[in-house]
Motif scaffolding. Structure first.
Motif, PDB file in Angstrom:
ATOM      1  N   PRO A 127       9.041   3.240  -1.350  1.00  0.00           N
ATOM      2  CA  PRO A 127       8.608   1.444  -0.916  1.00  0.00           C
ATOM      3  C   PRO A 127       7.443   1.414  -1.934  1.00  0.00           C
ATOM      4  O   PRO A 127       6.639   0.266  -2.755  1.00  0.00           O
ATOM      5  CB  PRO A 127       7.792   1.736   0.934  1.00  0.00           C
ATOM      6  CG  PRO A 127       8.916   2.746   1.300  1.00  0.00           C
ATOM      7  CD  PRO A 127       9.005   4.315  -0.249  1.00  0.00           C
ATOM      8  N   TRP A 128       6.504   2.355  -1.964  1.00  0.00           N
ATOM      9  CA  TRP A 128       5.319   2.413  -2.700  1.00  0.00           C
ATOM     10  C   TRP A 128       5.677   1.912  -4.281  1.00  0.00           C
ATOM     11  O   TRP A 128       5.334   1.321  -4.848  1.00  0.00           O
ATOM     12  CB  TRP A 128       4.620   3.617  -2.813  1.00  0.00           C
ATOM     13  CG  TRP A 128       3.754   3.860  -3.149  1.00  0.00           C
ATOM     14  CD1 TRP A 128       2.259   3.253  -2.713  1.00  0.00           C
ATOM     15  CD2 TRP A 128       2.770   3.940  -5.030  1.00  0.00           C
ATOM     16  NE1 TRP A 128       1.354   3.576  -3.432  1.00  0.00           N
ATOM     17  CE2 TRP A 128       1.333   3.699  -5.104  1.00  0.00           C
ATOM     18  CE3 TRP A 128       3.612   4.158  -5.641  1.00  0.00           C
ATOM     19  CZ2 TRP A 128       0.690   3.925  -6.115  1.00  0.00           C
ATOM     20  CZ3 TRP A 128       2.949   4.165  -7.009  1.00  0.00           C
ATOM     21  CH2 TRP A 128       1.653   4.742  -6.881  1.00  0.00           C
ATOM     22  N   LEU A 129       6.803   2.698  -5.080  1.00  0.00           N
ATOM     23  CA  LEU A 129       7.135   2.970  -5.898  1.00  0.00           C
ATOM     24  C   LEU A 129       7.535   1.002  -6.258  1.00  0.00           C
ATOM     25  O   LEU A 129       7.622   0.870  -7.450  1.00  0.00           O
ATOM     26  CB  LEU A 129       8.168   3.761  -6.396  1.00  0.00           C
ATOM     27  CG  LEU A 129       7.881   5.734  -6.475  1.00  0.00           C
ATOM     28  CD1 LEU A 129       8.776   6.266  -6.922  1.00  0.00           C
ATOM     29  CD2 LEU A 129       6.583   5.719  -7.367  1.00  0.00           C
ATOM     30  N   ASN A 305      -0.289  -3.160   7.401  1.00  0.00           N
ATOM     31  CA  ASN A 305       0.134  -2.147   6.678  1.00  0.00           C
ATOM     32  C   ASN A 305      -0.381  -2.307   4.858  1.00  0.00           C
ATOM     33  O   ASN A 305      -1.008  -2.915   4.619  1.00  0.00           O
ATOM     34  CB  ASN A 305       1.862  -3.020   6.397  1.00  0.00           C
ATOM     35  CG  ASN A 305       2.186  -2.374   4.933  1.00  0.00           C
ATOM     36  OD1 ASN A 305       2.476  -1.381   5.165  1.00  0.00           O
ATOM     37  ND2 ASN A 305       2.811  -3.712   4.048  1.00  0.00           N
ATOM     38  N   LEU A 306      -1.126  -0.807   5.425  1.00  0.00           N
ATOM     39  CA  LEU A 306      -1.495  -0.830   4.138  1.00  0.00           C
ATOM     40  C   LEU A 306      -0.065   0.401   2.993  1.00  0.00           C
ATOM     41  O   LEU A 306      -0.476   1.668   3.631  1.00  0.00           O
ATOM     42  CB  LEU A 306      -2.489   0.198   4.600  1.00  0.00           C
ATOM     43  CG  LEU A 306      -3.960  -0.781   4.825  1.00  0.00           C
ATOM     44  CD1 LEU A 306      -5.150   0.157   5.407  1.00  0.00           C
ATOM     45  CD2 LEU A 306      -4.121  -1.792   4.343  1.00  0.00           C
ATOM     46  N   PRO A 307      -0.037   0.055   2.191  1.00  0.00           N
ATOM     47  CA  PRO A 307       0.946   1.305   1.631  1.00  0.00           C
ATOM     48  C   PRO A 307      -0.153   1.827   0.567  1.00  0.00           C
ATOM     49  O   PRO A 307      -0.398   2.225  -1.117  1.00  0.00           O
ATOM     50  CB  PRO A 307       1.172  -0.427   0.388  1.00  0.00           C
ATOM     51  CG  PRO A 307       0.403  -1.438   0.141  1.00  0.00           C
ATOM     52  CD  PRO A 307      -0.162  -1.339   1.082  1.00  0.00           C
ATOM     53  N   VAL A 395      -2.729   2.766  -4.054  1.00  0.00           N
ATOM     54  CA  VAL A 395      -2.430   1.279  -3.829  1.00  0.00           C
ATOM     55  C   VAL A 395      -1.335   0.638  -5.042  1.00  0.00           C
ATOM     56  O   VAL A 395      -2.563   1.592  -5.866  1.00  0.00           O
ATOM     57  CB  VAL A 395      -2.480   0.741  -2.942  1.00  0.00           C
ATOM     58  CG1 VAL A 395      -3.352   0.233  -1.693  1.00  0.00           C
ATOM     59  CG2 VAL A 395      -4.027  -0.194  -3.519  1.00  0.00           C
ATOM     60  N   PRO A 396      -0.226   0.707  -4.681  1.00  0.00           N
ATOM     61  CA  PRO A 396       0.607   0.461  -6.225  1.00  0.00           C
ATOM     62  C   PRO A 396      -0.236  -0.669  -6.738  1.00  0.00           C
ATOM     63  O   PRO A 396      -0.009  -0.542  -8.805  1.00  0.00           O
ATOM     64  CB  PRO A 396       1.778  -0.592  -5.753  1.00  0.00           C
ATOM     65  CG  PRO A 396       2.106  -0.089  -3.768  1.00  0.00           C
ATOM     66  CD  PRO A 396       0.524   0.650  -3.481  1.00  0.00           C
ATOM     67  N   GLY A 418      -7.588   4.921  -5.712  1.00  0.00           N
ATOM     68  CA  GLY A 418      -7.314   5.674  -6.443  1.00  0.00           C
ATOM     69  C   GLY A 418      -8.682   6.471  -7.503  1.00  0.00           C
ATOM     70  O   GLY A 418      -8.973   7.022  -6.980  1.00  0.00           O
ATOM     71  N   HIS A 419      -7.982   5.868  -8.783  1.00  0.00           N
ATOM     72  CA  HIS A 419      -8.655   6.431  -9.830  1.00  0.00           C
ATOM     73  C   HIS A 419     -10.893   6.245  -9.605  1.00  0.00           C
ATOM     74  O   HIS A 419     -11.265   6.199 -10.314  1.00  0.00           O
ATOM     75  CB  HIS A 419      -8.528   6.968 -11.182  1.00  0.00           C
ATOM     76  CG  HIS A 419      -7.031   7.566 -11.063  1.00  0.00           C
ATOM     77  ND1 HIS A 419      -7.094   8.399 -12.239  1.00  0.00           N
ATOM     78  CD2 HIS A 419      -6.138   7.217 -11.089  1.00  0.00           C
ATOM     79  CE1 HIS A 419      -6.176   8.168 -12.211  1.00  0.00           C
ATOM     80  NE2 HIS A 419      -5.151   7.765 -11.008  1.00  0.00           N
ATOM     81  N   LEU A 420     -10.603   5.175  -8.757  1.00  0.00           N
ATOM     82  CA  LEU A 420     -11.715   4.652  -9.029  1.00  0.00           C
ATOM     83  C   LEU A 420     -12.733   4.541  -7.945  1.00  0.00           C
ATOM     84  O   LEU A 420     -13.725   3.626  -6.860  1.00  0.00           O
ATOM     85  CB  LEU A 420     -11.648   2.804  -9.376  1.00  0.00           C
ATOM     86  CG  LEU A 420     -10.776   2.723 -10.611  1.00  0.00           C
ATOM     87  CD1 LEU A 420     -10.839   1.238 -10.581  1.00  0.00           C
ATOM     88  CD2 LEU A 420     -11.661   3.352 -11.874  1.00  0.00           C
ATOM     89  N   GLY A 421     -13.009   5.957  -7.194  1.00  0.00           N
ATOM     90  CA  GLY A 421     -13.300   5.881  -5.656  1.00  0.00           C
ATOM     91  C   GLY A 421     -15.225   5.909  -6.165  1.00  0.00           C
ATOM     92  O   GLY A 421     -15.429   5.078  -5.336  1.00  0.00           O
ATOM     93  N   LEU A 422     -15.607   6.949  -7.049  1.00  0.00           N
ATOM     94  CA  LEU A 422     -16.992   6.912  -6.750  1.00  0.00           C
ATOM     95  C   LEU A 422     -17.071   5.821  -8.256  1.00  0.00           C
ATOM     96  O   LEU A 422     -18.014   5.082  -7.528  1.00  0.00           O
ATOM     97  CB  LEU A 422     -17.055   8.606  -8.412  1.00  0.00           C
ATOM     98  CG  LEU A 422     -18.419   8.356  -8.815  1.00  0.00           C
ATOM     99  CD1 LEU A 422     -19.286   8.457  -7.624  1.00  0.00           C
ATOM    100  CD2 LEU A 422     -18.254   9.528  -9.648  1.00  0.00           C
TER     101      LEU A 422
END
Length: 451
Positions: A127-129, A305-307, A395-396, A418-422
């Motif tokens: 589903p995520w893909l 819903n949170l993918p 998330v996608p 994702g890669h942008l938490g900080l």
């Protein structure tokens, strides 16, 4: 730059603070019998003490709210402890686009390529893909780029006040970054993306080999095809940096307790607090869920819903590398980064592994980074080298989920970075702060209701 004496002092303060807080938390978490309620006396309860949760708690505390921060683990001990340290304001393009999709088949058949999928987990990832494929359509990419550009465009102005107030300026390196390419052909093929970034406010400059050599003479000749990103920055130790923000939260009057949170509590469609795993309940008029990839443990019971999937990342840290680098280096061809840390240490980070968040790490994906880095920098000192894996909550669409739940009043989510938490931690906290105090509502495109 933080020297070794300052680093030891900061770490000692952090350890002492955490030790004291953990002792208090142990006392407060002793069993009190089933369904015992204790009033927290807080205006907001933040679940999750990673960098997003800590920055959000600090922003709310500075706005005059009384904030309680909860996590089953010590602060900054999860993915925030080992990330790549980037304040990546140039990443306005979503990960889902047509160019990336064309590369995926080749990556998947390269066992040590930048992307790996554990095939036995494919049914749960499907589903995520599927959403990822939908997000890669041209119209979607354009909208997502605008949404990311808005967030990243305010990153520095949101982060700066927290850094100054927390005394962390010496750990924030603002020398820019280089994106390097194996060939001029590959660099030219990527210029369209840089021009698009430029239209969204990213300052970049094409560099010839001589300019790259003057900026980073340690890079081997093959890797002198590059773009310079002047406003890119990084922190030299993400773990200590996050602990510094946490210490400031405590100094401002915030509270932390180390408890596993079992569930949300609600009444009449409004959140009333949380239930802990030992049966205790804590009352609060607002709850902000910032639990990374585990945030869906709180969204699923309310049919929100949170993918979310784990985009697992790996790193190697070489504490005695005596790094010759002055700035952050991103290797476009091999999809990894080299982070110069304090005291000459190097961190090699990158690769993406799509797998269950509970799956055992495959540290071959970390170790392969060493040979890639040595092709750029020559032989590196690996004495004391450590390996690490973290679950990036993704998330996608790449655009994080920030804002109030559409299902339960006074419940908020801050996840999917994702890669942008900080990078987006301070901005996430600022957006939630402004929404909660009635200053500026969060736009619909960032809210959980978009799903």
């Amino acid at each position: 730059m933080v020297d070794s004496t300052q680093r030891r002092r900061l770490f000692s303060r952090a350890s002492a603070a955490l030790h004291g807080i953990s002792l208090r938390a142990v006392v407060q978490s002793r069993p009190r019998g089933p369904n015992v309620t204790r009033t927290s006396g807080c205006d907001a309860l933040v679940v999750g003490a990673g960098v997003v949760g800590i920055a959000t708690a600090l922003q709310l505390q500075l706005a005059g709210l009384e904030v309680l921060l909860l996590d089953q683990n010590p602060p900054a001990s999860g993915t925030s402890s080992g990330n790549a340290g980037a304040i990546a304001i140039s990443e306005v393009l979503p990960l889902a686009d047509a160019k990336t999709l064309r590369k995926i088949p080749g990556w998947l058949f390269d066992p040590m390529g930048p992307l790996a999928v554990r095939w036995r987990h494919l049914p749960t990832l499907a589903p995520w893909l599927s959403r990822y494929l939908l997000a890669s359509r041209a119209g979607s990419v354009s909208k997502l780029t605008q949404q990311l550009a808005y967030l990243l465009g305010r990153t520095l102005s949101d982060l700066q006040p927290l850094v100054v107030r927390s005394g962390l300026d010496g750990m924030w390196r603002r020398q820019g970054a280089l994106m390097v390419y194996a060939t001029q052909k590959e660099l030219r093929a990527d210029l369209e993306g840089w021009k698009l970034r430029g239209k969204h406010g990213v300052n970049w400059q094409l560099c010839n080999p001589e300019q790259v050599y003057s900026l980073e003479p340690a890079l081997s000749a093959q890797w002198r095809n590059a773009v310079s990103i002047t406003d890119f920055s990084h922190v030299e130790d993400p773990y200590l940096f996050t602990l510094g923000l946490f210490q400031q939260f405590i100094a401002e009057g915030g509270r932390f307790e180390q408890h596993p949170v079992a569930a949300l509590r609600q009444q009449g469609g409004k959140v009333t607090g949380v239930m802990l795993r030992d049966g205790q309940t804590i009352d609060s008029s607002r709850v902000i869920v910032a639990s990374g990839v585990w945030s869906d443990h709180f969204s699923k019971p309310i049919s929100q819903n949170l993918p979310l999937e784990s985009e697992r990342g790996y790193h190697l840290t070489l504490p005695h590398a005596q790094s010759p680098l002055k700035r952050y280096v991103m290797n476009h061809s091999e999809s990894f980064v080299v982070l110069p840390m304090g005291n000459g240490a190097l961190r090699l980070a990158g690769t993406v592994e799509l797998a269950s968040r509970y799956a055992a790490p495959d540290y071959r994906r970390a170790r392969m980074l060493l040979s890639k880095a040595e092709s750029m920098l020559g032989t590196l000192n690996t004495e004391g080298m450590t390996e690490w894996m973290g679950n990036r909550p993704s998330v996608p669409e790449t655009v994080p989920v920030i804002g109030p739940s559409a299902k339960v009043d006074q419940l908020y989510f801050a996840t999917g970075h994702g890669h942008l938490g900080l990078t987006l931690s301070a901005t996430t906290g600022a957006m939630l702060r402004d929404h909660i105090v009635g200053k500026q509502p969060i736009p619909e495109e960032y809210r959980p209701s978009r799903y």
